[in-house]
Scaffold this motif. Structure first.
Motif, PDB file in Angstrom:
ATOM      1  N   ARG A 177       0.900  -1.134   0.072  1.00 50.25           N
ATOM      2  CA  ARG A 177       0.285   0.040  -0.223  1.00 50.25           C
ATOM      3  C   ARG A 177       0.736   1.328   0.115  1.00 50.25           C
ATOM      4  N   ASP A 220      -2.492  -1.217  -5.317  1.00 48.11           N
ATOM      5  CA  ASP A 220      -3.925  -1.364  -4.968  1.00 48.11           C
ATOM      6  C   ASP A 220      -4.150  -2.854  -4.281  1.00 48.11           C
ATOM      7  N   SER A 268      -6.684  -3.796  -2.526  1.00 47.23           N
ATOM      8  CA  SER A 268      -8.162  -4.197  -2.118  1.00 47.23           C
ATOM      9  C   SER A 268      -8.607  -5.657  -2.392  1.00 47.23           C
ATOM     10  N   ALA A 297     -13.749  -8.504  -5.455  1.00 46.56           N
ATOM     11  CA  ALA A 297     -12.827  -7.490  -5.358  1.00 46.56           C
ATOM     12  C   ALA A 297     -11.724  -7.614  -6.302  1.00 46.56           C
TER      13      ALA A 297
END
Length: 310
Positions: free
Chosen positions: A70, A75, A77, A119
């Motif tokens: 991060r 990303d 997620s 996701a």
């Protein structure tokens, strides 16, 4: 966006050279690691949108990786956190000749639970390129996830790169070589290291292996040669680029950084020679830093290496 999927692990390194782990010894780590994680961290360090699909445990090793990715702009997620499996680990010890012995806890770790979640589908939908590592094909579930991801990105008009990243400790995995052969036929860019060329083909020498791979419809082959530089091959041309001088401290992750830099440069519109030059600089910087992800570079750092060699 460039996406990848697969193992996210920590790496712990023996401080002294030798053979294996059959006696107590000093260790250093944990370092964030995993071939796909190293690759995608390097992509993000170059300012390219980047995302990873993976799985970690609900533990400090998992948090170490998520925090690092991060912070570098990845990303995260689609990294799933599971409570009942620990984050994977890899212990590595270097021999005097530079080869390595590994002890892996990956197949039965959280990494083995990696799947395409909602996701993950969102990350893939935003991606124009997918990179797959052969080291991630260690279970039927991971093979299915990789095939699903390849199908989604290709259906949307995206491109695929494939690095076989063979590990002898993992080649006993069911169906791994068959899955690699399938991915080789599906990829646009193949990124083997040295002898991986002939392992993946019926050919007896490199020239015949490259001809066979291009004959499958693969757009280009880039052969990573470490201190010997790198070679690019497509149906129209061959180009070799010498390596940059570097003091080798820790070669783990150098090939991942090389591949990430080459892919990023090409997607950003750089020419083949420029892309090879930056990729070689990326590999050179990676080997000069201890820790598999610690040597990931920005373009400014790579330009400095190139400038010093000019």
């Amino acid at each position: 966006m460039i996406a990848t999927l697969g193992e996210i692990v920590v790496e712990i390194i023996a401080e002294t050279p030798g053979v294996g782990f059959r006696a107590p010894q000093a260790l250093v780590g944990p370092f964030p690691s995993g071939a796909p994680a190293i690759f995608i961290d390097q992509v993000a360090r170059l300012g390219q949108p980047a995302g990873i699909i993976g799985c970690v445990g609900d533990d400090d090793f998992g948090r170490l990786n998520i925090d690092r990715l991060r912070a570098d702009g990845v990303d995260v997620s689609a990294i799933e956190i599971v409570a009942d499996h620990p984050t994977g680990s890899a212990f590595v010890r270097y021999r005097e000749d530079g080869t390595r012995d590994f002890v892996f806890n990956i197949r039965h770790s959280a990494a083995g639970r990696t799947r395409i979640t909602e996701a993950g589908r969102i990350v893939l939908a935003a991606s124009r390129h997918l990179h797959v590592m052969g080291s991630s094909l260690f279970s039927p579930a991971l093979i299915a996830a990789a095939q699903q991801a390849v199908a989604q990105v290709k259906a949307a008009g995206g491109s695929i790169s494939f690095d076989p990243n063979l590990r002898r400790e993992m080649l006993s995995s069911p169906d791994m070589l068959d899955a690699m052969a399938s991915l080789l036929r599906a990829c646009d860019l193949f990124l083997p290291s040295g002898a991986e060329l002939t392992v993946m083909t019926e050919a007896k020498d490199e020239t015949a292996a490259i001809r066979e791979i291009l004959g499958l419809g693969v757009g280009a082959v880039v052969v990573k040669r470490g201190a010997g530089g790198a070679s690019y091959h497509d149906p129209a041309q061959t180009l070799h680029m010498a390596a940059f001088d570097a003091e080798e401290i820790d070669p783990t992750g150098a090939g991942d950084c090389f591949g990430a830099t080459f892919v990023t440069c090409r997607l950003q519109g750089r020419g083949i020679a420029d892309s090879l030059r930056f990729a070689n600089a990326s590999g050179a910087r990676a080997v000069s830093v201890r820790g598999p992800m610690q040597g990931a570079s920005s373009f400014a750092e790579l330009e400095a290496i190139i400038g010093r060699a000019a």
